[in-house]
Each structure stands twice: as C-alpha cells, then as structure tokens.
Design an enzyme around this catalytic site. Structure first.
Site, PDB file in Angstrom:
ATOM      1  N   ASP A 163       1.040  11.699  -0.137  1.00  0.00           N
ATOM      2  CA  ASP A 163      -0.135  11.058   0.492  1.00  0.00           C
ATOM      3  C   ASP A 163      -1.213  12.089   0.853  1.00  0.00           C
ATOM      4  O   ASP A 163      -2.361  11.946   0.434  1.00  0.00           O
ATOM      5  CB  ASP A 163       0.275  10.289   1.757  1.00  0.00           C
ATOM      6  CG  ASP A 163       1.026   9.011   1.469  1.00  0.00           C
ATOM      7  OD1 ASP A 163       1.487   8.819   0.337  1.00  0.00           O
ATOM      8  OD2 ASP A 163       1.162   8.186   2.397  1.00  0.00           O
ATOM      9  N   SER A 183      -3.106   7.310   7.558  1.00  0.00           N
ATOM     10  CA  SER A 183      -2.801   8.510   8.348  1.00  0.00           C
ATOM     11  C   SER A 183      -3.098   9.788   7.562  1.00  0.00           C
ATOM     12  O   SER A 183      -3.589  10.766   8.112  1.00  0.00           O
ATOM     13  CB  SER A 183      -1.346   8.499   8.822  1.00  0.00           C
ATOM     14  OG  SER A 183      -0.458   8.390   7.734  1.00  0.00           O
ATOM     15  N   ALA A 184      -2.818   9.761   6.255  1.00  0.00           N
ATOM     16  CA  ALA A 184      -3.099  10.952   5.435  1.00  0.00           C
ATOM     17  C   ALA A 184      -4.608  11.155   5.293  1.00  0.00           C
ATOM     18  O   ALA A 184      -5.107  12.278   5.386  1.00  0.00           O
ATOM     19  CB  ALA A 184      -2.449  10.822   4.059  1.00  0.00           C
ATOM     20  N   ALA A 185      -5.345  10.050   5.086  1.00  0.00           N
ATOM     21  CA  ALA A 185      -6.805  10.162   4.948  1.00  0.00           C
ATOM     22  C   ALA A 185      -7.391  10.737   6.233  1.00  0.00           C
ATOM     23  O   ALA A 185      -8.261  11.618   6.199  1.00  0.00           O
ATOM     24  CB  ALA A 185      -7.411   8.791   4.647  1.00  0.00           C
ATOM     25  N   GLY A 222       0.593   1.625   3.713  1.00  0.00           N
ATOM     26  CA  GLY A 222       0.589   1.594   2.251  1.00  0.00           C
ATOM     27  C   GLY A 222      -0.717   2.097   1.664  1.00  0.00           C
ATOM     28  O   GLY A 222      -0.774   2.476   0.509  1.00  0.00           O
ATOM     29  N   GLY A 238      -2.507   4.636   3.021  1.00  0.00           N
ATOM     30  CA  GLY A 238      -2.703   6.063   3.285  1.00  0.00           C
ATOM     31  C   GLY A 238      -3.652   6.388   4.415  1.00  0.00           C
ATOM     32  O   GLY A 238      -4.291   7.443   4.415  1.00  0.00           O
TER      33      GLY A 238
HETATM   34  O1  PMV Z   1       4.150   4.267   3.571  1.00  0.00           O
HETATM   35  P1  PMV Z   1       3.230   5.261   2.927  1.00  0.00           P
HETATM   36  O2  PMV Z   1       2.003   4.657   2.364  1.00  0.00           O
HETATM   37  O3  PMV Z   1       2.946   6.412   3.828  1.00  0.00           O
HETATM   38  O4  PMV Z   1       3.989   5.851   1.669  1.00  0.00           O
HETATM   39  C1  PMV Z   1       5.263   6.413   1.800  1.00  0.00           C
HETATM   40  C2  PMV Z   1       5.744   6.934   0.483  1.00  0.00           C
HETATM   41  C3  PMV Z   1       7.191   7.373   0.476  1.00  0.00           C
HETATM   42  O5  PMV Z   1       7.464   7.845  -0.828  1.00  0.00           O
HETATM   43  C4  PMV Z   1       8.112   6.205   0.772  1.00  0.00           C
HETATM   44  C5  PMV Z   1       7.469   8.459   1.503  1.00  0.00           C
HETATM   45  C6  PMV Z   1       6.885   9.814   1.140  1.00  0.00           C
HETATM   46  O6  PMV Z   1       6.774  10.633   2.053  1.00  0.00           O
HETATM   47  O7  PMV Z   1       6.572  10.059  -0.033  1.00  0.00           O
END
Ligand code: PMV
Length: 312
Positions: free
Chosen positions: A146, A103-105, A99, A101
């Site tokens: 993300d 992995s994206a960071a 939630g 982020g």
């Molecule tokens: O679970 P997170 O923090 O990676 O967020 C996912 C967000 C979604 O909208 C559910 C998926 C996406 O790829 O946007």
C-alpha cells in the site's frame, strides 16, 4: 510551508499472498490525499481537516490510530515538536473505506509534507520507509504494497523481500475500474492473522493455493502489459476464488462480485484485507463502467469510478 501528496490504491492481484512473499499487483487510483504543514508558535501538532464532510464520517472512531500514525511519522522523521507547533491541513478525495488505501495515502502525504517543510531531501525509498511507520500503527505488520503504490503511483508489481522489490508496469492504455465499498469495515490485521494461522494448520492445502497465486500473478502481469482485458478479468475472477479458498471473502463481498459480473464487468474480486471492505470490478469502457457503478449504487454500495495506469 510543506506539501505532500499520497495516492489512494487498489490491489488488483494477490492481497494476503503478498504478505508471504508471493508477488502482488496494485494500482494507484486517480484519487489522492494532500497534506500541508504550517509551523506556528506552540508545541505538538493540530489537524485542520478540510475534506468534504461526507469523507469525514466516522473519522473520530479512527482518531487513536490516526494520532498514533502522525506521531510515528513525525518521530521517525526526527521532527522536534517542542520548538514549533505543526498545523496539518488535510485535503483530498480518497474514500475512507477499507480497501482504498486511505491510511497509506495519508502516511505518504504527511511524510512528503514533512520532508518538504524541513528540507529533508528524501528519496522515494525514504518516504516509503517513513510512511511504513504510519502504516504499522494502522495494520500491524503490513507487506508494504500500500505505501509503495501510494508513494510511486502507477501500476506496481511488488514482492515483499529483504529488500523489497518492485517494478512499475506499463499498460498500453489506462484501464477503467469500479471500486465499491460494502459498508462493512474490514479488519486487515485480523484477516492477515487468520491466514497465517490456517497456513500453518493446513500446510499442504495452503502451499498449493499459494503456488496457484504465484502462477496466476505472472499471467496477470503479461495480460496487463498487453492490454488483454478479457484475460485480466478472467484472472481477477480466479484470484477471487483463491481468496475465497483462504477464507478472506465473505457473503457480502461474494454478492458484490456476483453483482458486478452480472452487470457486465469482465472480472471482479475482493480487494484489500477482505472480510468486509471493498471489491474491484474491471470495466474497460466508460459505458460499462457507468453501468456497473450504477448497479452498485442502486444496491446501496458506494461505488468509485477510477482510471488506473494513466497519469497517476
Ligand atoms: O486492507 P488494505 O487495503 O490495507 O490491504 C491489505 C492488503 C493485505 O495484503 C491483506 C495486507 C498487506 O499488508 O499487504
């Protein structure tokens, strides 16, 4: 040596809806991951994880995905790991809770470090594309919101499209929030697949909910732009209800949202993939932020106090 930074994030509006082309709004946290690369004799890559021990807990369980993401990013950047070994030093304070982020960071920090190391001169768009390769390993088919916010920072309005569209939103003053982790890991890929299935099965009902999400996010954009926090909070509450309707919330998240509201938050909702993971609460002033964060801490949920729409 190469160096790169990626921001942690929180989705303020329309996670899940954003996967299907409805606009979403996300904000970079004032928390980040930093990657440094050093070339040394040898082949392949090694990791020096220099984060605080508490941030590394459970990391070994994620190792396969982490390794896959590193390999995907290095491969997509065209890095030849047979000529030198790449030592990756990892620092930073993004909580590895689904939630926020992580992995994206990480993917953005590594993409930037590699670009710096090899003088690739990449644009933000190219960094985003590289980071997306890492995100795919973690999340299957992510919308891209993300890695986009982890790349460009700030508060971002994002539309998944061909090509994707985004706009940076200007807040009149930075906004204080609390993000709290339920302790239950969220399986984003599973939650996304569930929505996709139900969306086909209950087409009419879901079309209506998606229309509401579309109208709501436009109102949220205006409220954020004018700094109308009361309104932003109300819209976060409504957004949580829509997320409940598409069945990505769960008991613990609903309880946490209730806890935040009863502690005085102007609004609260789940954030990210749902079915576990995190909630976000809007707490514009510092005292309220502390009050809500303490309530989470007392109840045993890990709370992160953050400021969005500032310098990140
Ligand atoms: O679970 P997170 O923090 O990676 O967020 C996912 C967000 C979604 O909208 C559910 C998926 C996406 O790829 O946007």
């Amino acid at each position: 040596m190469g160096r790169g930074v990626g921001f942690g994030k929180v989705i303020l509006f329309n996670e899940h809806f954003v996967v299907h082309g409805v606009p979403g709004i996300a904000a970079a946290l004032d928390k980040r991951l930093v990657c440094e690369t050093v070339l040394e004799p040898g082949q392949g890559w090694v990791l020096d994880d220099l984060r605080d021990p508490e941030l590394k807990q459970g990391f070994e369980r994620e190792w396969d995905k982490f390794k896959g993401a590193v390999d995907a990013i290095l491969g997509a950047a065209g890095v030849d790991t047979s000529a030198n070994r790449i030592r990756i030093r990892l620092r930073g304070d993004v909580l590895p809770a689904s939630g926020m982020g992580w992995s994206a960071a990480f993917s953005v920090a590594l993409a930037r470090a590699v670009a710096d190391e090899f003088g690739l001169n990449l644009t933000d768009e190219q960094i985003f594309q590289l980071a997306l390769e890492g995100e795919r390993v973690y999340h299957g088919l992510p919308s891209g919101i993300d890695p986009l916010v982890a790349t460009v920072g700030g508060v971002v309005w994002f539309v998944k499209d061909k090509p994707n569209r985004f706009e940076k939103l200007k807040l009149p003053i930075p906004m204080r929030i609390v993000v709290a982790y339920s302790g239950v890991p969220s399986d984003t890929a599973k939650a996304v697949a569930g929505v996709r299935e139900r969306k086909e099965q209950f087409k009419q009902k879901y079309d209506q909910i998606f229309e509401e999400a579309n109208a709501l996010v436009n109102e949220a954009k205006a409220a954020l732009g004018s700094g109308n926090w009361e309104r932003v909070g109300e819209l976060m509450n409504r957004n949580h209800r829509l997320l409940q309707e598409i069945e990505v919330s769960c008991e613990v998240l609903d309880r946490m949202v209730g806890l935040a509201r009863s502690a005085g938050a102007l609004g609260a909702k789940l954030t990210g993939g749902g079915l576990g993971g995190c909630v976000v609460a809007l707490t514009p002033d510092e005292e309220l932020q502390e009050q809500v964060a303490q309530k989470f801490d007392e109840a045993g949920y890990r709370a992160v106090r953050a400021l969005v729409g500032g310098s990140t």
